[in-house]
Design an enzyme around this catalytic site. Sequence first.
Site, PDB file in Angstrom:
ATOM      1  CG  HIS A 223      -1.506   0.966   1.062  1.00 56.85           C
ATOM      2  ND1 HIS A 223      -1.637   2.501   2.103  1.00 56.85           N
ATOM      3  CD2 HIS A 223      -3.786   0.386   0.988  1.00 56.85           C
ATOM      4  CE1 HIS A 223      -3.012   2.426   1.258  1.00 56.85           C
ATOM      5  NE2 HIS A 223      -3.499   2.346   1.562  1.00 56.85           N
TER       6      HIS A 223
ATOM      7  CG  ASP B  31      -0.115  -2.998   6.119  1.00 58.70           C
ATOM      8  OD1 ASP B  31      -0.615  -2.676   6.595  1.00 58.70           O
ATOM      9  OD2 ASP B  31       0.233  -1.911   4.919  1.00 58.70           O
TER      10      ASP B  31
ATOM     11  CD  GLN C 101      -6.827  -5.064   3.301  1.00 56.56           C
ATOM     12  OE1 GLN C 101      -7.832  -5.426   3.715  1.00 56.56           O
ATOM     13  NE2 GLN C 101      -7.402  -3.506   3.562  1.00 56.56           N
TER      14      GLN C 101
ATOM     15  CE  LYS D 151      -7.511  -0.300   6.193  1.00 56.72           C
ATOM     16  NZ  LYS D 151      -7.860   0.013   4.524  1.00 56.72           N
TER      17      LYS D 151
ATOM     18  CB  CYS E  24      -3.822   2.884  -1.758  1.00 61.49           C
ATOM     19  SG  CYS E  24      -4.903   4.651  -1.291  1.00 61.49           S
TER      20      CYS E  24
HETATM   21  C1  LIG Z   1      -2.523  -3.340   3.023  1.00 58.98           C
HETATM   22  C2  LIG Z   1      -3.420  -1.616   3.597  1.00 58.98           C
HETATM   23  N1  LIG Z   1      -1.893  -0.780   4.145  1.00 58.98           N
HETATM   24  C3  LIG Z   1      -2.099   0.816   5.378  1.00 58.98           C
HETATM   25  C4  LIG Z   1      -3.480   0.831   5.217  1.00 58.98           C
HETATM   26  C5  LIG Z   1      -2.890   2.281   5.126  1.00 58.98           C
HETATM   27  O1  LIG Z   1      -4.136   3.136   6.667  1.00 58.98           O
HETATM   28  P1  LIG Z   1      -5.087   3.689   7.335  1.00 58.98           P
HETATM   29  O2  LIG Z   1      -5.364   4.666   6.069  1.00 58.98           O
HETATM   30  O3  LIG Z   1      -5.968   3.205   8.591  1.00 58.98           O
HETATM   31  O4  LIG Z   1      -3.868   4.373   7.891  1.00 58.98           O
HETATM   32  C6  LIG Z   1      -4.571   0.401   4.052  1.00 58.98           C
HETATM   33  C7  LIG Z   1      -5.332   1.091   4.037  1.00 58.98           C
HETATM   34  O5  LIG Z   1      -6.200   0.826   2.898  1.00 58.98           O
HETATM   35  C8  LIG Z   1      -4.399  -1.185   3.686  1.00 58.98           C
HETATM   36  O6  LIG Z   1      -5.410  -1.503   2.429  1.00 58.98           O
END
Ligand SMILES: Cc1ncc(COP(=O)(O)O)c(C=O)c1O
Lengths: 435, 150
Positions: A152, A229, A232, A255, A393
Amino acid sequence: MKPVSPSTRNDDRLPGTGKQADLVSREPQQTFDVARVRRDFPILKTIINGHPLTFLDSAASAQKPSCVLEALNVFYTGCYSNIHRGVYALSERATAAYEESRVKLRTLINAKETEEIIFLRGTTEAINLVANSFGQMAVGEGDEILISHMEHHSNIVPWQLLCERTGAKLMVVPIDDDGEFIFEEYEKLLGPRTKLVAVTHQSNSLGTVNPVKEITRRAHEEGAVVLIDGAQAIAHKKIDVRDIGCDFYAFSGHKMFGPTGVGVLYGRREILEKMPPWQGGGDMIRTVSFEGTTYADLPHKFEAGTPDIAGGIGLGTAVDYLSHLDLDLVGGYEHELLSYGEGLLGEFPEIRIIGRAKEKSAVISFVIDGIHPHDIGTILDKEGIAIRTGHHCTQPVMHRFGVPATARASIACYNTKEELDRLARGIRTVLEVFC
Amino acid sequence: MSDLRDLYQEVILDHGKNPRNFHRIEGADRQAVGHNPLCGDKLTIFLQLEGDVVKEVSFQGEGCAISTASASMMTQILAGKTIQEAEKLFQLFHEMLTGDPSVEGDAEGLGKLVVFAGVRQFPVRVKCATLPWHTIHSALQNKDGAVTTE
Ligand SMILES: Cc1ncc(COP(=O)(O)O)c(C=O)c1O
């Protein structure tokens, strides 16, 4: 497919204290009862464009169960005040509820100590904290940071910024045509200059589940620190950070059925202790004078300013809810839906599913020949079906597969086969409009 | 389906599928890139001028049916127009999609472009229709750099 095992650990996972715990039933579930789960999410009764809402965008953000909404309400109406340092009853109550959430989160991911749970705004902020603080402490010119091609943007850009600041180099582990992390390439890229490996547990645009334990083990052999990370993964499987062995694990409350604005960085105490503070302000200090300031102990050293108190408390209730569901059952059920949904879409010769990893989470990214995802999304919306269209993203993933965007249906525990049937019918309408 | 048919009119679907003037102009007088970060769409507009008159416009890139059709029809309608006329069309088009719905637009001035009126009911899609126009506007102004819808 994961075996569906009966729940045995519900009781010891429920905290049994505090008002919020009473809001979820204590009876252990043997099989997954989706009708019951759906009753917990009031928004699922919404009508959109004359159709019942079919929400297939939980990978972007999950809906909230009544118990979480109720916890926010109880907190704001019954015991709201700022936390820490208050000598009056209300503040004590608020502090206790907030800190109880921290304990619940520790249990959820099996961290060793509660102080290893740092409350932040979300995954993005957690990764930025590590890039800044760990980066300042340990990364210099010529060092290497290793990420994967499926990250991401929030697990790419903070490292690029760090590299710009320090002269370190960002290296990218390639993915194959199925969207799998190529482990042999990873091993080739690892080396004595690798300071940190940052990889996603599950890809939000491909669904790939990465072998994070193996990735961590190899990185540690080279002396590198590992950040996973978990944005998900957290709502879909049981996470055990000590089993994975990672140094950092980042995730977002929104999430995992919690409120927006709050998330967690887990970090191993040993490493967090050494890291310098990131943001300065109230709450993160022990003493302040103009000659010099000393910092608070963990976790407060990394929690400057008034946090999202209600969010943290709501997140604690979301953890109760998740634990009550039993993530093994959830995982089994979601996989059933994934196979079912991929089967339905597989019947359309025009559809190409992007992301075919052997181990996959319940995300179906797809493209239709000659029809832009944006047009697919608009037509489905007319039928009350919410999917996400775009690059999610993850622009490098889009480039890797030669598409500007995909349509993505992502599944959570409250979705049903019937909803996937609706998705398939909606796609038929899309094809009708365009043929 | 009726709203959908307002949005995806036959003409739009036709131009979306078979865009006209879909090629680059080698040695174009002007060229500009438009970008819609929301959907990842990107298009390049090529512009050939003869004094004050638009001689030829073409485009390339990848986009949804709405933005592709909008670009395609724009390239047709602008050929032979003066820069001033082109800017006026941009303004009318923009007003039709974003202006006060109770005010009757200048349907006559817009000619064939009125098929895009239905897009107004889909607020998130308005940017798809206007992106080619923002881009040509920037080419006509001879501004450097890329245009984005954000
Ligand atoms: C794999 C992954 N990493 C990071 C994020 C970023 O999360 P946040 O926007 O809640 O900080 C997301 C959110 O879409 C994600 O799917």
